[in-house]
Motif scaffolding. Structure first.
Motif, mmCIF file in Angstrom:
data_model
loop_
_atom_site.group_PDB
_atom_site.id
_atom_site.type_symbol
_atom_site.label_atom_id
_atom_site.label_comp_id
_atom_site.label_asym_id
_atom_site.label_seq_id
_atom_site.Cartn_x
_atom_site.Cartn_y
_atom_site.Cartn_z
ATOM 1 N N MET A 1 -15.046 -9.717 18.335
ATOM 2 C CA MET A 1 -15.480 -10.963 18.954
ATOM 3 C C MET A 1 -16.181 -11.854 17.925
ATOM 4 S SD MET A 1 -16.720 -10.501 22.804
ATOM 5 C CE MET A 1 -18.474 -10.643 22.540
ATOM 6 N N VAL A 2 -17.158 -11.277 17.213
ATOM 7 C CA VAL A 2 -17.911 -12.047 16.207
ATOM 8 C C VAL A 2 -16.980 -12.596 15.141
ATOM 9 C CG1 VAL A 2 -19.661 -11.857 14.391
ATOM 10 C CG2 VAL A 2 -20.035 -10.770 16.607
ATOM 11 N N SER A 3 -16.082 -11.730 14.619
ATOM 12 C CA SER A 3 -15.193 -12.167 13.533
ATOM 13 C C SER A 3 -14.254 -13.270 13.981
ATOM 14 C CB SER A 3 -14.358 -10.990 13.029
ATOM 15 O OG SER A 3 -15.171 -9.884 12.813
ATOM 16 N N GLN A 4 -13.766 -13.151 15.222
ATOM 17 C CA GLN A 4 -12.854 -14.175 15.719
ATOM 18 C C GLN A 4 -13.572 -15.514 15.870
ATOM 19 O OE1 GLN A 4 -9.676 -14.260 16.175
ATOM 20 N NE2 GLN A 4 -9.060 -12.111 16.004
ATOM 21 N N LEU A 5 -14.830 -15.454 16.403
ATOM 22 C CA LEU A 5 -15.572 -16.682 16.643
ATOM 23 C C LEU A 5 -15.923 -17.416 15.358
ATOM 24 C CD1 LEU A 5 -17.967 -15.721 19.598
ATOM 25 C CD2 LEU A 5 -16.194 -17.492 19.596
ATOM 26 N N PHE A 6 -16.387 -16.626 14.336
ATOM 27 C CA PHE A 6 -16.857 -17.268 13.103
ATOM 28 C C PHE A 6 -15.911 -17.028 11.948
ATOM 29 C CE2 PHE A 6 -20.524 -16.069 15.719
ATOM 30 C CZ PHE A 6 -21.037 -17.330 15.972
ATOM 31 N N ARG A 7 -14.659 -16.979 12.255
ATOM 32 C CA ARG A 7 -13.650 -16.609 11.291
ATOM 33 C C ARG A 7 -13.667 -17.486 10.039
ATOM 34 N NH1 ARG A 7 -7.705 -15.098 12.850
ATOM 35 N NH2 ARG A 7 -7.096 -14.555 10.745
ATOM 36 N N ILE A 8 -13.666 -18.821 10.247
ATOM 37 C CA ILE A 8 -13.591 -19.757 9.128
ATOM 38 C C ILE A 8 -14.859 -19.668 8.285
ATOM 39 C CG2 ILE A 8 -13.102 -22.156 8.475
ATOM 40 C CD1 ILE A 8 -10.957 -21.044 10.311
ATOM 41 N N GLU A 9 -16.032 -19.676 9.002
ATOM 42 C CA GLU A 9 -17.306 -19.667 8.295
ATOM 43 C C GLU A 9 -17.487 -18.403 7.459
ATOM 44 O OE1 GLU A 9 -16.724 -20.399 11.358
ATOM 45 O OE2 GLU A 9 -18.044 -21.963 12.177
ATOM 46 N N LEU A 10 -17.049 -17.283 7.991
ATOM 47 C CA LEU A 10 -17.322 -16.011 7.317
ATOM 48 C C LEU A 10 -16.427 -15.765 6.102
ATOM 49 C CD1 LEU A 10 -17.939 -13.699 10.387
ATOM 50 C CD2 LEU A 10 -19.600 -14.267 8.612
ATOM 51 N N GLY A 11 -15.184 -16.004 6.244
ATOM 52 C CA GLY A 11 -14.260 -15.720 5.149
ATOM 53 C C GLY A 11 -13.879 -14.255 5.145
ATOM 54 N N LEU A 12 -12.784 -13.938 4.475
ATOM 55 C CA LEU A 12 -12.174 -12.611 4.555
ATOM 56 C C LEU A 12 -13.086 -11.476 4.072
ATOM 57 C CD1 LEU A 12 -9.575 -11.552 5.608
ATOM 58 C CD2 LEU A 12 -8.610 -11.673 3.318
ATOM 59 N N ILE A 13 -13.803 -11.748 2.964
ATOM 60 C CA ILE A 13 -14.627 -10.673 2.393
ATOM 61 C C ILE A 13 -15.736 -10.257 3.352
ATOM 62 C CG2 ILE A 13 -16.326 -10.156 0.603
ATOM 63 C CD1 ILE A 13 -14.505 -11.420 -1.375
ATOM 64 N N ASN A 14 -16.421 -11.253 3.950
ATOM 65 C CA ASN A 14 -17.495 -10.917 4.888
ATOM 66 C C ASN A 14 -16.959 -10.242 6.134
ATOM 67 O OD1 ASN A 14 -19.726 -11.785 3.415
ATOM 68 N ND2 ASN A 14 -19.145 -13.911 3.828
ATOM 69 N N ILE A 15 -15.787 -10.685 6.554
ATOM 70 C CA ILE A 15 -15.181 -10.025 7.717
ATOM 71 C C ILE A 15 -14.892 -8.563 7.404
ATOM 72 C CG2 ILE A 15 -13.078 -9.923 9.120
ATOM 73 C CD1 ILE A 15 -13.173 -12.967 9.253
ATOM 74 N N ALA A 16 -14.427 -8.303 6.200
ATOM 75 C CA ALA A 16 -14.186 -6.920 5.778
ATOM 76 C C ALA A 16 -15.487 -6.118 5.830
ATOM 77 C CB ALA A 16 -13.616 -6.883 4.367
ATOM 78 N N LEU A 17 -16.577 -6.738 5.353
ATOM 79 C CA LEU A 17 -17.867 -6.036 5.371
ATOM 80 C C LEU A 17 -18.319 -5.757 6.802
ATOM 81 C CD1 LEU A 17 -19.769 -7.787 2.448
ATOM 82 C CD2 LEU A 17 -18.880 -5.450 2.533
ATOM 83 N N ILE A 18 -18.088 -6.765 7.688
ATOM 84 C CA ILE A 18 -18.447 -6.550 9.101
ATOM 85 C C ILE A 18 -17.684 -5.360 9.666
ATOM 86 C CG2 ILE A 18 -18.160 -7.530 11.422
ATOM 87 C CD1 ILE A 18 -18.997 -10.210 10.272
ATOM 88 N N HIS A 19 -16.417 -5.200 9.224
ATOM 89 C CA HIS A 19 -15.623 -4.084 9.738
ATOM 90 C C HIS A 19 -16.110 -2.727 9.242
ATOM 91 C CE1 HIS A 19 -12.997 -7.068 11.429
ATOM 92 N NE2 HIS A 19 -12.329 -6.110 12.052
ATOM 93 N N LEU A 20 -16.996 -2.760 8.253
ATOM 94 C CA LEU A 20 -17.578 -1.482 7.812
ATOM 95 C C LEU A 20 -18.696 -1.010 8.759
ATOM 96 C CD1 LEU A 20 -18.117 -1.273 3.948
ATOM 97 C CD2 LEU A 20 -17.122 0.453 5.444
ATOM 98 N N ILE A 21 -19.270 -1.975 9.519
ATOM 99 C CA ILE A 21 -20.431 -1.626 10.367
ATOM 100 C C ILE A 21 -20.125 -0.470 11.341
ATOM 101 C CG2 ILE A 21 -22.035 -2.476 12.138
ATOM 102 C CD1 ILE A 21 -21.984 -5.183 10.660
ATOM 103 N N PRO A 22 -19.025 -0.589 12.138
ATOM 104 C CA PRO A 22 -18.781 0.532 13.062
ATOM 105 C C PRO A 22 -18.586 1.859 12.335
ATOM 106 C CG PRO A 22 -17.158 -1.226 13.379
ATOM 107 C CD PRO A 22 -18.064 -1.666 12.280
ATOM 108 N N VAL A 23 -17.962 1.806 11.166
ATOM 109 C CA VAL A 23 -17.727 3.037 10.410
ATOM 110 C C VAL A 23 -19.066 3.692 10.067
ATOM 111 C CG1 VAL A 23 -16.758 4.003 8.293
ATOM 112 C CG2 VAL A 23 -15.578 2.129 9.467
ATOM 113 N N ILE A 24 -20.000 2.863 9.563
ATOM 114 C CA ILE A 24 -21.291 3.402 9.151
ATOM 115 C C ILE A 24 -22.095 3.903 10.352
ATOM 116 C CG2 ILE A 24 -23.509 2.809 8.091
ATOM 117 C CD1 ILE A 24 -21.912 0.828 6.316
#
Lengths: 240, 341
Positions: free
Chosen positions: B22-45
């Motif tokens: 949800m977060v990544s979809q909403l702020f997709r442009i602002e975040l950029g690919l690298i930050n989105i990748a980092l966000i995807h690490l959160i559930p893993v951790i």
């Protein structure tokens, strides 16, 4: 006056050997305590004990060697003392010639009962008789008949032989393999399921409460023991 | 809630994945690919920190799939044009694996600490009773015979309790080792219950136990010594929670495929959450007060049952509590026995 019997205690733990010899003194025995096998062998030559109590967990090794030495030279009962989880050692010691065992922690009553029963067995062979009474169970060996109280028991030949074997070796610990070999024959030593099945059916015929058996006691991991404190082989068979 | 409990890790994983999507979809442009990748690490951790390897791997795969599907060009496809993204997938897995392995180690240490503290409590209680009562007897004051006997009974009881605890610890160590440590042979449950009951022969409540065994119960291929410990612990537990004069009933029944063992005791019902958790190590039912049990008894029951591929559960019935154990019969004794002539 009756000579006090001498018991040789081979045990390396002071607390236990003190407790055991104290209670044996109270019962009128003399005791000799030694902490290892080497000195035990020396004491055996210098004294002649009437019974040996041998701990299996001695620091200088193998009690089985001692059992074999004693067996080849003397005719006295040996009772081994072992810790839990050492069932294999107990069976090996029984096979080497030990007469009975107690497992730590044991009560003094238990130990005294074992000592008395081992001594009784060593007093001499029972005269060969045909009728034996053990509590409520009466066995007529010649005619292959057994009673529980007044009730004639319907036993299969195997059940009868098993019961006969138990009564002839009453109060004695009988390792599984030995029962199987002696009752079923050589080659059946590992057929545990035979033994378990027949013990089960025999118990149903002779015990009042099979979950709290008063005759056939299970010695976990080792074998069975047939309890027979009131024993009589002098009775005559009434003809009915 | 009880049904979800075993799958709780997966429920949390799913919620986390939905949130970051949800977060990544909403702020997709602002975040950029690298930050989105980092966000995807959160559930893993987050999942890895719980020390559960299975759910960590599932959430890692989920994260990677979502990231690839939704953000890595070409979007909405699994095609990957730039090989560097393949590396990020491996990094995701490596991160998940490392953290959950570490978390597991830390958890194991905590369990060890609880183990030691419970153990020292459970050993010290009977020990202090033995020492205290023995020192009473050692003093030269003459107590009357009845008092002396009472003191001695206390010493004996505490000694028995320590003995049972030590037996449980030894079995527990054996079970932790591997399953190959089982010494399986043909066991007769009647025999096993008989040996277990022997252990309670001096307990005044022993006569409250009644036993019913299926007359044509077959032999069971198992570790007889451990099965005895299973019954001893069940009886010990039942005796603790059963008042004088109330009943304890043990029954063993069987059909073609299963052997069912039930230990029933008359008592107040157990709370639902406790029914589930009491087989966990060192779980104590607090509202029962200190009945002097250790949290290890029932957990060993569970370990022994598991080692025999069985199931153990507890439930309330009308006037008491039932512990039910089901073993599936995988090996049958041969039907033909040699009958002597």
């Amino acid at each position: 006056m009756k000579v006090q019997e001498l018991i040789l205690i081979i045990e390396d733990d002071d607390a236990i050997s003190k407790m055991v010899s104290l209670s044996l003194h109270q019962q009128g025995y003399k005791t000799l305590v030694t902490p290892d096998i080497k000195s035990a062998l020396r004491l055996l030559n210098a004294n002649s004990p009437d019974l040996i109590l041998l701990d299996l967990g001695l620091p200088d090794g193998d009690g089985k060697g001692l059992i074999k030495t004693v067996r080849s030279e003397l005719s006295i009962p040996i009772i081994v003392v072992s810790a839990r989880h050492e069932e294999k050692e107990v069976i090996a010691s029984l096979d080497a010639g030990a007469d009975d065992y107690v497992m730590k922690p044991f009560s003094i009553d238990e130990l005294l009962a074992r000592i008395r029963s081992a001594q009784r067995r060593f007093l001499g062979l029972q005269p060969m008789v045909n009728v034996i009474l053990c509590h409520e169970i009466k066995l007529d060996i010649e005619h292959h008949l057994a009673w529980n109280g007044d009730e004639l028991l319907k036993l299969t030949p195997t059940e009868f032989n098993l019961l006969k074997y138990f009564i002839l070796h009453r109060n004695q610990v009988l390792p599984y393999a030995r029962i199987l070999k002696d009752v079923w024959g050589v080659g059946y030593q590992n057929e545990m399921q035979y033994l378990r099945t027949y013990i089960n059916t025999l118990r149903k015929k002779i015990e009042t409460d099979t979950a709290r058996p008063s005759y056939i006691q299970t010695e976990l991991g080792i074998g069975y023991r047939f309890i027979c404190e009131h024993f009589d082989n002098t009775i005559s068979l009434e003809k009915d | 809630m009880i049904f979800i409990y075993p799958y709780r890790h997966y429920v949390v994983s799913f919620l986390l994945l939905s949130m970051i999507t949800m977060v990544s979809q909403l702020f997709r442009i602002e975040l950029g690919l690298i930050n989105i990748a980092l966000i995807h690490l959160i559930p893993v951790i987050v999942m890895a920190l719980r020390g559960n390897m299975g759910s960590t791997m599932v959430v890692t795969a989920g994260s990677v799939v979502l990231f690839d599907l939704l953000y890595v060009p070409p979007e909405y496809s699994f095609d990957v044009h730039d090989l560097t993204y393949i590396w990020s997938f491996f990094i995701f897995f490596a991160v998940g694996y490392t953290i959950s392995a570490q978390a597991k180690r830390i958890q194991a240490n905590t369990i060890k600490e609880i183990f030691l503290s419970t153990l020292s409590h459970d050993l010290k209680t009977p020990l202090s009773s033995i020492l205290g009562n023995a020192s009473l007897l050692l003093k030269d004051q003459m107590y009357d015979a009845a008092t002396r006997r009472e003191v001695l009974i206390q010493i004996n009881d505490s000694g028995q309790r320590m003995n049972r605890l030590v037996a449980n610890l030894l079995d527990s160590a054996r079970l932790q080792d591997t399953h190959s440590a089982l010494r399986k042979e043909w066991c007769d449950f009647e025999d096993i219950i008989g040996v277990a009951l022997q252990e309670f022969r001096y307990n005044p409540k022993e006569s409250q136990i009644s036993v019913r065994i299926d007359p044509d119960l077959r032999l069971f291929w198992g570790d007889c010594a451990l099965l005895v410990r299973l019954i001893v612990n069940l009886i010990d537990n039942a005796l603790k929670y059963t008042d004088n004069g109330k009943q304890i009933r043990l029954s063993v029944t069987s059909d073609a495929k299963t052997i069912k063992l039930i230990c029933f005791n008359e008592s107040t019902p157990i709370k639902k959450a406790d029914l589930k958790n009491m087989f966990d190590r060192f779980y104590r039912i607090d509202h029962m007060g200190d009945i002097g049990g250790s949290g290890i008894g029932l957990s060993i029951c569970r370990d022994i049952v598991n080692a025999h591929s069985g199931v153990i559960e507890a439930y309330n019935i009308q006037n008491g509590v039932c512990f039910e154990i089901r073993f599936s019969v995988n090996k049958l004794p041969s039907e033909r026995l040699k009958e002597l002539q």
